[in-house]
Design a protein around this motif. Sequence first.
Motif, PDB file in Angstrom:
ATOM      1  N   LYS A   1     -19.413   4.075  -0.351  1.00  0.00           N
ATOM      2  CA  LYS A   1     -19.831   3.633   0.987  1.00  0.00           C
ATOM      3  C   LYS A   1     -20.123   4.784   1.949  1.00  0.00           C
ATOM      4  N   GLU A   2     -19.847   6.003   1.549  1.00  0.00           N
ATOM      5  CA  GLU A   2     -19.983   7.145   2.453  1.00  0.00           C
ATOM      6  C   GLU A   2     -21.458   7.483   2.688  1.00  0.00           C
ATOM      7  N   ASN A   3     -21.822   7.793   3.950  1.00  0.00           N
ATOM      8  CA  ASN A   3     -23.194   8.189   4.282  1.00  0.00           C
ATOM      9  C   ASN A   3     -23.391   9.678   4.039  1.00  0.00           C
ATOM     10  N   GLU A   4     -24.573  10.029   3.552  1.00  0.00           N
ATOM     11  CA  GLU A   4     -24.865  11.436   3.290  1.00  0.00           C
ATOM     12  C   GLU A   4     -24.959  12.213   4.610  1.00  0.00           C
ATOM     13  N   PRO A   5     -24.279  13.373   4.700  1.00  0.00           N
ATOM     14  CA  PRO A   5     -24.325  14.183   5.939  1.00  0.00           C
ATOM     15  C   PRO A   5     -25.761  14.638   6.238  1.00  0.00           C
ATOM     16  N   LYS A   6     -26.115  14.642   7.512  1.00  0.00           N
ATOM     17  CA  LYS A   6     -27.466  15.050   7.901  1.00  0.00           C
ATOM     18  C   LYS A   6     -27.413  16.273   8.813  1.00  0.00           C
ATOM     19  N   PHE A   7     -28.431  17.113   8.731  1.00  0.00           N
ATOM     20  CA  PHE A   7     -28.500  18.371   9.489  1.00  0.00           C
ATOM     21  C   PHE A   7     -29.328  18.165  10.762  1.00  0.00           C
ATOM     22  N   SER A   8     -28.747  18.565  11.908  1.00  0.00           N
ATOM     23  CA  SER A   8     -29.444  18.392  13.183  1.00  0.00           C
ATOM     24  C   SER A   8     -30.300  19.604  13.537  1.00  0.00           C
ATOM     25  N   GLY A   9     -30.012  20.760  12.910  1.00  0.00           N
ATOM     26  CA  GLY A   9     -30.842  21.956  13.121  1.00  0.00           C
ATOM     27  C   GLY A   9     -30.500  22.740  14.360  1.00  0.00           C
ATOM     28  N   ARG A  10     -29.248  22.722  14.825  1.00  0.00           N
ATOM     29  CA  ARG A  10     -28.920  23.410  16.082  1.00  0.00           C
ATOM     30  C   ARG A  10     -28.487  24.854  15.856  1.00  0.00           C
ATOM     31  N   VAL A  11     -27.475  25.100  15.028  1.00  0.00           N
ATOM     32  CA  VAL A  11     -26.960  26.462  14.866  1.00  0.00           C
ATOM     33  C   VAL A  11     -26.734  26.760  13.396  1.00  0.00           C
ATOM     34  N   ASN A  12     -26.699  28.069  13.080  1.00  0.00           N
ATOM     35  CA  ASN A  12     -26.515  28.486  11.685  1.00  0.00           C
ATOM     36  C   ASN A  12     -25.172  28.040  11.126  1.00  0.00           C
ATOM     37  N   GLU A  13     -24.137  28.111  11.989  1.00  0.00           N
ATOM     38  CA  GLU A  13     -22.804  27.703  11.517  1.00  0.00           C
ATOM     39  C   GLU A  13     -22.816  26.253  11.048  1.00  0.00           C
ATOM     40  N   GLU A  14     -23.568  25.456  11.748  1.00  0.00           N
ATOM     41  CA  GLU A  14     -23.609  24.035  11.375  1.00  0.00           C
ATOM     42  C   GLU A  14     -24.290  23.876  10.018  1.00  0.00           C
ATOM     43  N   LYS A  15     -25.292  24.719   9.738  1.00  0.00           N
ATOM     44  CA  LYS A  15     -25.957  24.638   8.446  1.00  0.00           C
ATOM     45  C   LYS A  15     -24.968  24.842   7.309  1.00  0.00           C
ATOM     46  N   LYS A  16     -24.086  25.825   7.466  1.00  0.00           N
ATOM     47  CA  LYS A  16     -23.091  26.083   6.424  1.00  0.00           C
ATOM     48  C   LYS A  16     -22.140  24.902   6.276  1.00  0.00           C
ATOM     49  N   GLU A  17     -21.726  24.351   7.418  1.00  0.00           N
ATOM     50  CA  GLU A  17     -20.798  23.221   7.387  1.00  0.00           C
ATOM     51  C   GLU A  17     -21.456  21.991   6.740  1.00  0.00           C
ATOM     52  N   ILE A  18     -22.720  21.741   7.131  1.00  0.00           N
ATOM     53  CA  ILE A  18     -23.443  20.604   6.563  1.00  0.00           C
ATOM     54  C   ILE A  18     -23.637  20.802   5.060  1.00  0.00           C
ATOM     55  N   LYS A  19     -23.979  22.028   4.654  1.00  0.00           N
ATOM     56  CA  LYS A  19     -24.166  22.313   3.228  1.00  0.00           C
ATOM     57  C   LYS A  19     -22.882  22.041   2.456  1.00  0.00           C
ATOM     58  N   LYS A  20     -21.748  22.450   3.018  1.00  0.00           N
ATOM     59  CA  LYS A  20     -20.448  22.226   2.373  1.00  0.00           C
ATOM     60  C   LYS A  20     -20.161  20.734   2.260  1.00  0.00           C
ATOM     61  N   ARG A  21     -20.413  20.028   3.368  1.00  0.00           N
ATOM     62  CA  ARG A  21     -20.153  18.588   3.366  1.00  0.00           C
ATOM     63  C   ARG A  21     -21.077  17.853   2.406  1.00  0.00           C
ATOM     64  N   ARG A  22     -22.329  18.321   2.287  1.00  0.00           N
ATOM     65  CA  ARG A  22     -23.260  17.699   1.347  1.00  0.00           C
ATOM     66  C   ARG A  22     -22.813  17.925  -0.098  1.00  0.00           C
ATOM     67  N   GLU A  23     -22.310  19.101  -0.380  1.00  0.00           N
ATOM     68  CA  GLU A  23     -21.807  19.391  -1.728  1.00  0.00           C
ATOM     69  C   GLU A  23     -20.615  18.498  -2.057  1.00  0.00           C
TER      70      GLU A  23
END
Length: 621
Positions: A187-209
């Motif tokens: 039931k979990e939704n796939e994490p989506k990237f908002s494109g604001r900061v580089n740190e968020e990209k790493k966090e989103i990538k981790k959560r997607r993995e």
Amino acid sequence: MFYKQFKDPIYEYIEIDNDIVTEIIDTPAFQRLKDIRQTSYAPLFPAAYHNRYVHSLGVYHLGRIAFKAIKPQLNEYSGKTSIAGKIDRIESIFYLACLLHDIGHAPFSHTGENFFLDEAETLYHSLEKCVKEHDFFEDFLALGSKPAPHECMSCVVGLKTFPCFFDDSQERSFFARCIIGMPIQFKENEPKFSGRVNEEKKEIKKRREEYTSRKKGVELLNCVISLLNSSIIDVDRLDYIIRDSATIGFKNAQVDYKRLLKGMRIVTNEGRLCIGYHKSALSVIEGAVYAHDAEKKWIQNHPSILYEMETLKNAMSTLTAKFRSEADPNPIFCYEALTEEGKVLSYKEPLFSEKAVSLYQKGELWSDSAQKLLDTEELFCEKDAVNIKDLTITRKYPLSLLADEDFLYLMKTFCKSGLGYEYFARDKRRSAIWKSEAEFRALFQVSIGEESRSIKTLEADFEELVEFCQNKTGVPIVDDKIFDLLVQEEKEAESAKENEEIDDEFYTDIMRGVKEKRHWSEELKKIAEQLDIPFEFLIIFQKRFNSSFKKSIGDIPILFPNLENKVVPFKDVVDVLTSGENKKSNFFHLFYRPKGIIDEAKKKEIVNTIANRLIAATNYK
């Protein structure tokens, strides 16, 4: 590890771990399955007496072959998922589910399983308590239709009887899901990237993995669940297709189970992992479809088998009603009756004759000495069974490890007349007027058109007639009693209308139904008089045959290793015999009680007279 070998007529030798044999197979709960018939085919095939015990061993055997076929891929794909390092444990629980998938079957297998259900949904609540996992019951409640009652009861009996085999609620949940064929809903939704900061990209990538890892783990577990119970091909279905055919002598399509199971693969199809098959298994899949459908259509739906099942269901209803009480609404078909501890059935009956009751009320039944014994509760040997207040005695029947023979004993004791008695009294059985769905279609649909108003009228009206008789008398039999019941129905409707308990529209609908049922009952009576047969027709309604494979068989992924697009749906490469689009129309079997010996000429007269009269009678509206 030591194994015990079981000689099997289908697979030659089945090897099972000695510990499993000692701790499960040798227990009374599992041995009970030797006395549960696998099929209801005996009216057609006298040798059809194989049991759920040997079927369960067969499913375990096929389950091992299937699991070992996909185990290398499970180990490969499970890295970095929630099931990493747990494949051996998943394998053990899966084998347990294969072995115990039928341990909760009722007497006479599928004929009796619906009697496990009650208004309080006791069975489903018991299953929830046994599993004790929130996600399991949430998925269970979300099902469009509930699993078969015997599957739910098998989960309950398996988990309660062998709790030491499960370490936690996740293992209990997985065991139950395998048996009832309920996949895990991710039931979990796939994490989506908002494109604001580089740190968020790493966090989103981790959560997607992490998301991908959890999703893959769920998909792999669902692959295993589908090996035992799926809407396509599974080891349970495979064993009964092969075993039923071989045991009863039905010349069915041959199914090369080794080639089929060893061709199983985990494939990616439409973005998810699922079970597919190597191209080498194509011919076997097609053969399994034909074999399953042939057994279902020409054996399971044969009127002789349907008739015997109806006699058993009638006996089951009769006995349930006899032993039912307010405190125990489901006395026979329940978890307790299946266990070694068991339960005690009881019912009250009059202690004295009517004349003796009259003397008792006058104070003339006892001598003074007997009265003293009565007052001190010393008059009767079974003082606990006697109730002087209502002058009844309670009869008791211990029941445990409920199986076919136990139920047959109760039938012989309490079902000495009526439809249930016809299970034993073959000389009192009724004959089917037409012998198959095909013959019904030839008699009616070909004559008056499949989509005509007349055929729809015939089928719909007879369905209502069956339901009315079943509700009012407990049996789907049309005889002289129905006319009194219809008069009563009219009076009750008129009274309800006068008291403003129902509106005019509802009243009109009831009276329309009474008119239709009276019309067909009168027509059946005229037919009986014309043919000089008793006016006592048993009607068994049936849904039109549709293969349970057809909706999903075409979507089976087939693996072609040499192709660029490696996975192709089964329907794109094989033309499977289909029944066309599903039809909503149903049909019914009509049984009559013959007078003496009916020769071929008389049979022909009966069939054609009834068909012609019923066709003509559809124009009454």
